[in-house]
Design a protein around this motif. Structure first.
Motif, PDB file in Angstrom:
ATOM      1  N   ILE A   1       3.113  -4.637  -6.257  1.00 14.54           N
ATOM      2  CA  ILE A   1       2.414  -3.366  -6.759  1.00 14.54           C
ATOM      3  C   ILE A   1       2.144  -2.413  -5.480  1.00 14.54           C
ATOM      4  O   ILE A   1       2.193  -2.992  -4.434  1.00 14.54           O
ATOM      5  N   GLU A   2       1.961  -1.161  -6.159  1.00 20.60           N
ATOM      6  CA  GLU A   2       1.881  -0.281  -4.782  1.00 20.60           C
ATOM      7  C   GLU A   2       0.792   0.738  -5.132  1.00 20.60           C
ATOM      8  O   GLU A   2       1.048   1.875  -5.273  1.00 20.60           O
ATOM      9  N   PRO A   3      -0.335   0.279  -4.972  1.00 21.86           N
ATOM     10  CA  PRO A   3      -1.798   1.173  -5.182  1.00 21.86           C
ATOM     11  C   PRO A   3      -1.855   1.817  -4.046  1.00 21.86           C
ATOM     12  O   PRO A   3      -1.522   1.446  -2.631  1.00 21.86           O
ATOM     13  N   GLY A   4      -2.063   3.160  -4.027  1.00 24.20           N
ATOM     14  CA  GLY A   4      -2.491   3.984  -2.842  1.00 24.20           C
ATOM     15  C   GLY A   4      -3.859   4.396  -3.159  1.00 24.20           C
ATOM     16  O   GLY A   4      -4.738   4.046  -2.427  1.00 24.20           O
ATOM     17  N   ARG A   5      -4.217   5.338  -4.191  1.00 27.17           N
ATOM     18  CA  ARG A   5      -5.355   6.168  -4.418  1.00 27.17           C
ATOM     19  C   ARG A   5      -6.545   4.793  -4.613  1.00 27.17           C
ATOM     20  O   ARG A   5      -7.581   5.249  -3.953  1.00 27.17           O
ATOM     21  N   LEU A   6      -6.307   3.953  -5.173  1.00 32.24           N
ATOM     22  CA  LEU A   6      -7.457   2.874  -5.159  1.00 32.24           C
ATOM     23  C   LEU A   6      -7.981   2.428  -4.001  1.00 32.24           C
ATOM     24  O   LEU A   6      -9.067   1.935  -3.983  1.00 32.24           O
TER      25      LEU A   6
ATOM     26  N   MET B   1       3.922  -2.257   2.759  1.00 30.43           N
ATOM     27  CA  MET B   1       3.933  -0.836   2.768  1.00 30.43           C
ATOM     28  C   MET B   1       5.026  -0.139   1.645  1.00 30.43           C
ATOM     29  O   MET B   1       6.223  -0.534   1.792  1.00 30.43           O
ATOM     30  N   ASP B   2       4.358   0.709   0.798  1.00 24.93           N
ATOM     31  CA  ASP B   2       5.435   1.514   0.150  1.00 24.93           C
ATOM     32  C   ASP B   2       5.578   2.836   0.734  1.00 24.93           C
ATOM     33  O   ASP B   2       4.648   3.589   0.999  1.00 24.93           O
ATOM     34  N   VAL B   3       6.938   3.174   1.184  1.00 20.27           N
ATOM     35  CA  VAL B   3       7.071   4.504   2.044  1.00 20.27           C
ATOM     36  C   VAL B   3       7.832   5.314   1.167  1.00 20.27           C
ATOM     37  O   VAL B   3       8.840   4.946   0.458  1.00 20.27           O
TER      38      VAL B   3
ATOM     39  N   VAL C   1       9.267   0.188 -11.549  1.00 18.53           N
ATOM     40  CA  VAL C   1       8.659   1.205 -12.509  1.00 18.53           C
ATOM     41  C   VAL C   1       7.225   1.770 -11.854  1.00 18.53           C
ATOM     42  O   VAL C   1       6.701   1.068 -11.287  1.00 18.53           O
ATOM     43  N   HIS C   2       7.268   2.974 -11.911  1.00 24.56           N
ATOM     44  CA  HIS C   2       5.862   3.738 -11.619  1.00 24.56           C
ATOM     45  C   HIS C   2       5.710   5.036 -12.525  1.00 24.56           C
ATOM     46  O   HIS C   2       6.537   5.976 -12.459  1.00 24.56           O
ATOM     47  N   ILE C   3       4.592   4.888 -13.132  1.00 20.52           N
ATOM     48  CA  ILE C   3       4.565   5.836 -14.248  1.00 20.52           C
ATOM     49  C   ILE C   3       3.546   7.072 -13.894  1.00 20.52           C
ATOM     50  O   ILE C   3       3.448   8.055 -14.547  1.00 20.52           O
ATOM     51  N   GLY C   4       2.800   7.056 -12.930  1.00 18.35           N
ATOM     52  CA  GLY C   4       2.098   8.022 -12.629  1.00 18.35           C
ATOM     53  C   GLY C   4       0.732   7.525 -11.631  1.00 18.35           C
ATOM     54  O   GLY C   4       0.726   6.491 -11.539  1.00 18.35           O
ATOM     55  N   SER C   5      -0.026   8.790 -11.350  1.00 13.45           N
ATOM     56  CA  SER C   5      -1.183   8.337 -10.602  1.00 13.45           C
ATOM     57  C   SER C   5      -2.620   8.914 -11.286  1.00 13.45           C
ATOM     58  O   SER C   5      -2.404   9.644 -12.227  1.00 13.45           O
ATOM     59  N   GLN C   6      -3.478   8.133 -10.848  1.00 16.12           N
ATOM     60  CA  GLN C   6      -5.130   8.413 -11.451  1.00 16.12           C
ATOM     61  C   GLN C   6      -5.015   8.007 -13.035  1.00 16.12           C
ATOM     62  O   GLN C   6      -5.481   8.963 -13.639  1.00 16.12           O
TER      63      GLN C   6
ATOM     64  N   ALA D   1      -8.175   9.274  -0.209  1.00 21.85           N
ATOM     65  CA  ALA D   1      -6.738   9.464  -0.779  1.00 21.85           C
ATOM     66  C   ALA D   1      -6.260  10.770  -1.133  1.00 21.85           C
ATOM     67  O   ALA D   1      -6.947  11.464  -1.738  1.00 21.85           O
ATOM     68  N   TYR D   2      -4.995  11.375  -0.377  1.00 24.39           N
ATOM     69  CA  TYR D   2      -4.239  12.478  -0.603  1.00 24.39           C
ATOM     70  C   TYR D   2      -5.441  13.856  -0.193  1.00 24.39           C
ATOM     71  O   TYR D   2      -5.550  14.506  -0.958  1.00 24.39           O
ATOM     72  N   GLY D   3      -6.142  13.200   0.708  1.00 30.15           N
ATOM     73  CA  GLY D   3      -6.861  14.473   1.163  1.00 30.15           C
ATOM     74  C   GLY D   3      -6.326  14.844   2.815  1.00 30.15           C
ATOM     75  O   GLY D   3      -5.653  15.833   2.858  1.00 30.15           O
TER      76      GLY D   3
ATOM     77  N   GLY E   1       2.113   1.911  -8.707  1.00 35.68           N
ATOM     78  CA  GLY E   1       0.878   1.935  -8.215  1.00 35.68           C
ATOM     79  C   GLY E   1       0.038   2.930  -9.548  1.00 35.68           C
ATOM     80  O   GLY E   1       0.518   2.761 -10.521  1.00 35.68           O
ATOM     81  N   GLY E   2      -0.870   3.525  -9.324  1.00 36.32           N
ATOM     82  CA  GLY E   2      -1.600   4.378 -10.118  1.00 36.32           C
ATOM     83  C   GLY E   2      -2.630   4.281 -10.776  1.00 36.32           C
ATOM     84  O   GLY E   2      -3.235   5.106 -11.640  1.00 36.32           O
ATOM     85  N   LEU E   3      -3.528   2.899 -10.591  1.00 37.31           N
ATOM     86  CA  LEU E   3      -4.648   2.884 -11.048  1.00 37.31           C
ATOM     87  C   LEU E   3      -5.627   3.855 -10.478  1.00 37.31           C
ATOM     88  O   LEU E   3      -5.785   4.165  -9.215  1.00 37.31           O
TER      89      LEU E   3
ATOM     90  N   TYR F   1       0.972  -1.201  -0.056  1.00 42.83           N
ATOM     91  CA  TYR F   1       0.103  -0.167  -0.055  1.00 42.83           C
ATOM     92  C   TYR F   1       0.914   1.467  -0.056  1.00 42.83           C
ATOM     93  O   TYR F   1       1.822   1.329   0.802  1.00 42.83           O
ATOM     94  N   ALA F   2       0.731   2.220  -0.930  1.00 42.24           N
ATOM     95  CA  ALA F   2       1.514   3.208  -1.113  1.00 42.24           C
ATOM     96  C   ALA F   2       0.728   4.354   0.019  1.00 42.24           C
ATOM     97  O   ALA F   2      -0.146   5.061   0.053  1.00 42.24           O
ATOM     98  N   MET F   3       1.475   4.358   1.074  1.00 41.54           N
ATOM     99  CA  MET F   3       0.809   4.868   2.419  1.00 41.54           C
ATOM    100  C   MET F   3       0.805   6.278   2.393  1.00 41.54           C
ATOM    101  O   MET F   3       0.174   6.932   3.048  1.00 41.54           O
ATOM    102  N   LYS F   4       1.521   7.129   1.545  1.00 41.25           N
ATOM    103  CA  LYS F   4       1.403   8.579   1.265  1.00 41.25           C
ATOM    104  C   LYS F   4      -0.256   9.001   0.973  1.00 41.25           C
ATOM    105  O   LYS F   4      -0.554   9.968   1.095  1.00 41.25           O
ATOM    106  N   ALA F   5      -0.885   7.967   0.344  1.00 41.36           N
ATOM    107  CA  ALA F   5      -2.259   8.463   0.100  1.00 41.36           C
ATOM    108  C   ALA F   5      -3.209   8.534   1.319  1.00 41.36           C
ATOM    109  O   ALA F   5      -3.948   9.529   1.349  1.00 41.36           O
TER     110      ALA F   5
HETATM  111  C1  LIG Z   1       2.493   7.907  -5.387  1.00 46.19           C
HETATM  112  C2  LIG Z   1       3.151   6.457  -5.658  1.00 46.19           C
HETATM  113  C3  LIG Z   1       2.317   5.390  -5.731  1.00 46.19           C
HETATM  114  C4  LIG Z   1       0.828   5.503  -5.402  1.00 46.19           C
HETATM  115  O1  LIG Z   1       0.081   5.923  -6.482  1.00 46.19           O
HETATM  116  P1  LIG Z   1      -1.330   5.799  -6.555  1.00 46.19           P
HETATM  117  O2  LIG Z   1      -1.840   6.532  -7.554  1.00 46.19           O
HETATM  118  O3  LIG Z   1      -2.016   6.482  -5.297  1.00 46.19           O
HETATM  119  O4  LIG Z   1      -1.765   4.464  -6.705  1.00 46.19           O
HETATM  120  C5  LIG Z   1       2.980   4.263  -5.915  1.00 46.19           C
HETATM  121  N1  LIG Z   1       4.266   3.968  -6.126  1.00 46.19           N
HETATM  122  C6  LIG Z   1       5.178   5.441  -6.107  1.00 46.19           C
HETATM  123  C7  LIG Z   1       6.463   5.425  -6.298  1.00 46.19           C
HETATM  124  C8  LIG Z   1       4.333   6.472  -5.829  1.00 46.19           C
HETATM  125  O5  LIG Z   1       5.075   7.620  -5.825  1.00 46.19           O
END
Ligand SMILES: *Cc1c(COP(=O)(O)O)cnc(C)c1O
Length: 421
Positions: A274-279, A78-80, A198-203, A374-376, A238-240, A57-61
């Motif tokens: 995988i590192e989903p946060g938002r979803l 956790m992804d920190v 690899v992580h290409i973005g969010s939403q 998420a991100y609130g 993450g990013g879905l 879980y990408a806990m920054k969310a």
């Molecule tokens: C922000 C981030 C995520 C999570 O992205 P979501 O869109 O919230 O799923 C995962 N991995 C990395 C490296 C990030 O920076």
């Protein structure tokens, strides 16, 4: 799907009335549903099925320890992205071998703390960082497990501020240079290469950018193995995306995302992270607010809420849409109105929605911002000396304050006046 539904004419979080929560702790406040967090975690876990995997879980969310504990109890890693998040995950009881340390600017102090406390792997973003990790590890008499975050130069087709996989973004090592950097990693005494990240973005609202990135990672895996590297782990980021707006086409489901992972990298025999946060957190939280005034402007009506941009910055920062609904269920055939929905903060950026049509509400009514989990709360501040917004967790008919609202004294006493002043 979430667990915020009207019951007996009042919006509930699971079995708890949001009107009761507002009466008890006041507004604004974030309210999370354990059942939604659980459901979303399981969707990812099940989507990866029998592939060896860990959902980090990408806990920054949303990083409240009660949320981390809920997810860790289900088996989440956790992804920190900072030393603070690392400490918070550990404080919530997350095992060190389930913590992945990401981030583009890890300091030596952060690296040392994670190596001393234990870490599953560092996702490394540059050569100088690789050097630093190796030096710190050698000084501690250990080796650091690492993946290298590659930048695949694909367009994630998302908001510019949260796209991370194009060559102009600050993230990762250009994939074209990956072989060179892996060769360097293999030479460094404090580094043990375990995989690729690899992580290409969010939403992201389509699978195609993921597919492009994952295919490049699969190809790189074969290349690096031929070069003699032991690639056993693929961290696919993450990013879905989530549906913020009922009327829009729904983003892809975790099940289809899982199928894509199987199709693109499943044959490589790697452990998948995988590192989903938002979803996981997005639709598991709402922001509860009260209408202070309805103000008639020049050709427009303002709905002035007691929540502001310091509590939820996404509309100001990312032009984000949140559905805003009355907590009292609108009666059939109710009046509707068009509002500019704003907070009390002293800038025009403090606008949640313009010309928003919704059921008519009055001063004193409660409203809920949907999909605010998420991100609130994590991006909230005390701008305008507005107390940091509290958080409440619901599970069935239980609810608890998981972060209390500070008093004015709490806030003010954090300042120190120098003795010479
Ligand atoms: C922000 C981030 C995520 C999570 O992205 P979501 O869109 O919230 O799923 C995962 N991995 C990395 C490296 C990030 O920076």
């Amino acid at each position: 799907m979430d667990h915020f539904l009207y019951r007996n004419g009042v919006l509930h979080a699971e079995d708890v009335s949001l009107a009761e929560i507002a009466a008890e702790i006041g507004t604004p406040a974030y309210v999370y549903s354990s059942a939604t967090l659980t459901r979303h975690f399981r969707l990812f876990d099940e989507a990866l099925g029998d592939m060896p995997h860990l959902v980090c879980y990408a806990m920054k969310a949303a990083s409240n320890q009660a949320i981390l504990k809920t997810l860790a109890g289900l088996g989440a890693g956790m992804d920190v992205v900072s030393g603070g998040e690392y400490a918070r995950a550990r404080a919530a009881g997350v095992a060190p071998d389930r913590i992945v340390f990401a981030g583009v600017g890890k300091t030596r102090a952060e690296i040392r703390a994670a190596l001393e406390g234990g870490v599953r792997q560092f996702n490394v973003e540059s050569e100088p960082e690789l050097q630093a990790i190796s030096e710190v590890a050698v000084a501690l008499g250990t080796t650091a497990p690492v993946t290298l975050r590659v930048n695949p130069d694909v367009d994630a087709k998302t908001h510019a501020k949260i796209a991370t996989g194009k060559s102009e973004n600050k993230f990762g090592v250009p994939i074209a240079r990956a072989r060179e950097v892996y060769a360097e990693a293999a030479r460094l005494p404090g580094i043990a290469v375990v995989g690729i990240d690899v992580h290409i973005g969010s939403q992201l609202t389509e699978l195609a950018p993921f597919e492009g990135a994952f295919r490049k990672v699969a190809e790189l895996t074969e290349t690096l193995r031929a070069d003699g590297h032991d690639i056993t782990r693929l961290d696919l980021g993450g990013g879905l995306g989530i549906p913020y707006r009922n009327s829009n086409a729904a983003p892809p489901l975790p099940f289809d995302y899982g199928a894509l992972i199987r199709r693109t990298v499943g044959h490589l025999g790697c452990e998948i992270e995988i590192e989903p946060g938002r979803l996981i957190a997005g639709n598991a939280g709402i922001l509860l607010a009260r209408v202070i005034y309805v103000k008639e402007g020049e050709g427009r009506r303002f709905l002035i809420l007691d929540a502001a941009m310091n509590d939820l910055i996404r509309p100001a920062m990312y032009d984000a849409w949140h559905d805003i609904v009355p907590v009292t269920e609108p009666a059939p055939g109710h009046e509707r109105s068009v509002y500019d929905i704003v907070g009390p903060v002293c800038e025009s950026g403090d606008t949640f929605a313009r010309a928003r049509e919704m059921p008519e509400v009055a001063a004193g009514d409660l409203v809920a911002f949907r999909s605010a989990g998420a991100y609130g709360a994590v991006m909230a501040s005390e701008y305008n000396t507005r107390p940091l917004v509290p958080e409440v967790l619901v599970k069935g008919d239980h609810h608890a304050v998981i972060r209390a609202r500070p008093s004015f004294d709490d806030i003010i006493s954090r300042d120190t006046i120098p003795h010479w002043l």
